[in-house]
Design a protein around this motif. Sequence first.
Motif, PDB file in Angstrom:
ATOM      1  N   THR A   2      79.029  41.295 -12.793  1.00 43.42           N
ATOM      2  CA  THR A   2      79.031  41.239 -11.339  1.00 43.42           C
ATOM      3  C   THR A   2      80.392  40.902 -10.786  1.00 43.42           C
ATOM      4  N   ILE A  26      83.057  42.389  -5.768  1.00 39.54           N
ATOM      5  CA  ILE A  26      81.769  41.726  -5.947  1.00 39.54           C
ATOM      6  C   ILE A  26      80.872  42.181  -4.794  1.00 39.54           C
ATOM      7  N   SER A  27      79.631  42.494  -5.096  1.00 40.20           N
ATOM      8  CA  SER A  27      78.804  43.280  -4.180  1.00 40.20           C
ATOM      9  C   SER A  27      78.632  42.665  -2.790  1.00 40.20           C
ATOM     10  N   GLU A  28      78.475  41.385  -2.666  1.00 44.41           N
ATOM     11  CA  GLU A  28      78.235  40.812  -1.333  1.00 44.41           C
ATOM     12  C   GLU A  28      79.514  40.428  -0.604  1.00 44.41           C
ATOM     13  N   HIS A  29      80.669  40.654  -1.224  1.00 48.25           N
ATOM     14  CA  HIS A  29      81.939  40.267  -0.610  1.00 48.25           C
ATOM     15  C   HIS A  29      82.377  41.308   0.424  1.00 48.25           C
ATOM     16  N   ASN A  30      82.702  40.822   1.631  1.00 51.34           N
ATOM     17  CA  ASN A  30      83.109  41.775   2.668  1.00 51.34           C
ATOM     18  C   ASN A  30      84.623  41.906   2.782  1.00 51.34           C
ATOM     19  N   ASN A  51      85.279  44.548   5.511  1.00 51.53           N
ATOM     20  CA  ASN A  51      84.381  45.718   5.508  1.00 51.53           C
ATOM     21  C   ASN A  51      85.255  46.976   5.417  1.00 51.53           C
ATOM     22  N   SER A  73      82.691  49.342   0.835  1.00 47.85           N
ATOM     23  CA  SER A  73      82.319  48.889  -0.515  1.00 47.85           C
ATOM     24  C   SER A  73      83.549  48.967  -1.413  1.00 47.85           C
ATOM     25  N   SER A  94      88.475  40.083  -4.203  1.00 41.61           N
ATOM     26  CA  SER A  94      87.503  40.104  -3.109  1.00 41.61           C
ATOM     27  C   SER A  94      87.061  38.685  -2.786  1.00 41.61           C
ATOM     28  N   LEU A  96      84.146  36.344  -0.045  1.00 41.60           N
ATOM     29  CA  LEU A  96      82.943  36.421   0.778  1.00 41.60           C
ATOM     30  C   LEU A  96      83.286  36.491   2.258  1.00 41.60           C
TER      31      LEU A  96
END
Lengths: 113, 109
Positions: A2, A26-30, A51, A73, A94, A96
């Motif tokens: 992850t 990392i997937s939830e990091h904007n 974003n 992404s 990256s 959060l």
Amino acid sequence: DTGVSQNPRHKITKRGQNVTFRCDPISEHNRLYWYRQTLGQGPEFLTYFQNEAQLEKSRLLSDRFSAERPKGSFSTLEIQRTEQGDSAMYLCASSLGDKETQYFGPGTRLLVL
Amino acid sequence: QKEVEQNSGPLSVPEGAIASLNCTYSDRGSQSFFWYRQYSGKSPELIMFIYSNGDKEDGRFTAQLNKASQYVSLLIRDSQPSDSATYLCAVTGYSTLTFGKGTMLLVSP
């Protein structure tokens, strides 16, 4: 896994060629950041996204460099008409959000011959 | 221009000793302070972060921050040969990290 991933891990190219690197945060990091590191130096900031919006670019980022994060992404960093001085490790990180800890990917090592 | 200064080293310590790594920064507006460890040929790995004046401990690592003196340090207790690496100090105001050049630490068995 992850963590932050980067591809390719190594790239050898001839001067004048274009190269493109990819970073998957990392997937939830904007927030997504690009840095460049040369031997004996700390990482130097190039640009960052929140974003899909590119919010800041360093003076180091000449017009031969372009970065995108089209859907908020993954991101790509393209170098056009590479020069020997572009040889470096290109690091993606990256976080959060604002002021949050940045986590680095493994880097892409570029060698321009 | 924001600057972060570190002694490039190498700092050599015997196994089991305390290693003390120091960093000064120029921007008084800096809000967050980070220590990353970087092994040769690898990417930086976060060790610790600190936001407030004083000490912060995590296992064998202690980060110390003095905003009035614009100084941040990292202490590594019971140093191990596996701690041999370059330690990068980084500071941030609102978004991007400004790194020092790093201090190379060598821990001899």
